[in-house]
Write a protein that holds these residues in place. Structure first.
Motif, PDB file in Angstrom:
ATOM      1  N   PRO A   1      30.546  34.407 -60.693  1.00 46.59           N
ATOM      2  CA  PRO A   1      29.951  34.968 -61.908  1.00 46.59           C
ATOM      3  C   PRO A   1      30.240  36.458 -62.013  1.00 46.59           C
ATOM      4  O   PRO A   1      30.374  37.152 -61.001  1.00 46.59           O
ATOM      5  N   PRO A   2      30.352  36.982 -63.213  1.00 45.76           N
ATOM      6  CA  PRO A   2      30.590  38.417 -63.378  1.00 45.76           C
ATOM      7  C   PRO A   2      29.376  39.225 -62.929  1.00 45.76           C
ATOM      8  O   PRO A   2      28.246  38.715 -62.890  1.00 45.76           O
ATOM      9  N   THR A   3      29.596  40.485 -62.588  1.00 47.06           N
ATOM     10  CA  THR A   3      28.494  41.346 -62.184  1.00 47.06           C
ATOM     11  C   THR A   3      27.615  41.664 -63.390  1.00 47.06           C
ATOM     12  O   THR A   3      28.082  41.642 -64.526  1.00 47.06           O
ATOM     13  N   PRO A   4      26.330  41.964 -63.160  1.00 43.27           N
ATOM     14  CA  PRO A   4      25.425  42.262 -64.279  1.00 43.27           C
ATOM     15  C   PRO A   4      25.614  43.653 -64.866  1.00 43.27           C
ATOM     16  O   PRO A   4      24.936  44.026 -65.804  1.00 43.27           O
ATOM     17  N   TYR A   5      26.534  44.426 -64.313  1.00 43.06           N
ATOM     18  CA  TYR A   5      26.803  45.769 -64.802  1.00 43.06           C
ATOM     19  C   TYR A   5      28.299  45.911 -65.078  1.00 43.06           C
ATOM     20  O   TYR A   5      29.108  45.097 -64.629  1.00 43.06           O
ATOM     21  N   ARG A   6      28.653  46.948 -65.821  1.00 43.80           N
ATOM     22  CA  ARG A   6      30.071  47.194 -66.147  1.00 43.80           C
ATOM     23  C   ARG A   6      30.407  48.632 -65.766  1.00 43.80           C
ATOM     24  O   ARG A   6      29.750  49.575 -66.202  1.00 43.80           O
TER      25      ARG A   6
END
Length: 249
Positions: free
Chosen positions: A74-79
């Protein structure tokens, strides 16, 4: 994780599927890394799909893999993003490679006034290809399941418009009033940003006018340490701190 890691843009759908690698990936796997029939290979598509595979045909131009396991990261919750004023020579490739290893999701190459490097429009496609290769190398090296997105080269003013998408905006600065990066983050400890971008200057630094324009667009002057860093060092340092702080929120 297997010793070998390869990239294929299309994610397999089922265990048992066979995947034919392109010439570059095949050559890297078989000729450069010396993978042999039966070896285990990690296969990723740069969008979070991670597969375990077995090498069926060690062909240097069209290696064949059989998928044995499929998973999704899953992608990280931050960018986290980097805006890098264009440095000389091959430094941009090195910066992109390291940014990919650290886990940056986006890179904005910026042409500021004091950039010594210039990219001829006729050579932009070649430059983009080299930057994409560097991003892929970084993902392979680090095990990052996502390829960093490299935006088109833009001028400083146009980048200011693009930066509006970020919650926290930092500009590496030697100005007396610049605050340490961790202080900027500490002031937001109750709610850390979901997106952050750090703007790093060229060898000759930003002009006073560019610093002023950045401030007017919400960029916070940020000191990265007690010493003056080269642009590539500053980029890695800033991204490392952001990645650590946002990961351990």
């Amino acid at each position: 994780m297997p010793d070998f890691r390869s990239y294929h843009e299309h994610a397999p759908k089922n265990v048992g599927d066979q995947v034919l690698l392109g010439p570059e990936e095949s050559n890297h796997l078989v000729a450069a890394n010396r993978a042999r029939v039966g070896d285990s290979v990690s296969l990723f598509n740069g969008l979070g799909c991670e597969c375990e595979a077995r090498l069926l045909d060690a062909n240097k131009r069209k290696a064949l893999l059989e998928i044995t396991e499929i998973s999704f990261a899953p992608p990280t919750p931050y960018r986290i993003a980097l805006a890098q004023a264009l440095p000389k020579g091959k430094l941009m490739e090195s910066i992109i490679r390291k940014a990919s290893e650290i886990g940056a999701q986006q890179i904005f190459p910026v042409a500021s006034k004091r950039c010594e490097a210039k990219v001829d429009a006729k050579k932009q496609d070649t430059k983009n290809a080299k930057w994409s290769t560097a991003a892929l190398e970084g993902a392979k090296q680090s095990g990052n399941p996502y390829l960093v997105q490299i935006e088109d080269l833009t001028d400083f003013q146009s980048f200011m418009e693009l930066s509006r998408a970020f919650e926290l905006k930092l500009i590496a600065s030697l100005e007396p009033h610049a605050r340490p990066l961790k202080q900027h983050l500490a002031s937001r400890k109750e709610k850390l940003p979901s997106s952050a971008i750090c703007l790093i200057g060229p060898e000759g630094d930003f002009t006073p006018e560019e610093y002023e324009e950045a401030a007017q667009n919400g960029f916070l002057p940020t000191r990265l340490g007690p010493y003056v860093m080269r642009s590539e060092t500053a980029a890695v340092h800033a991204l490392s701190i952001l990645q650590h702080e946002l990961t351990n929120r």
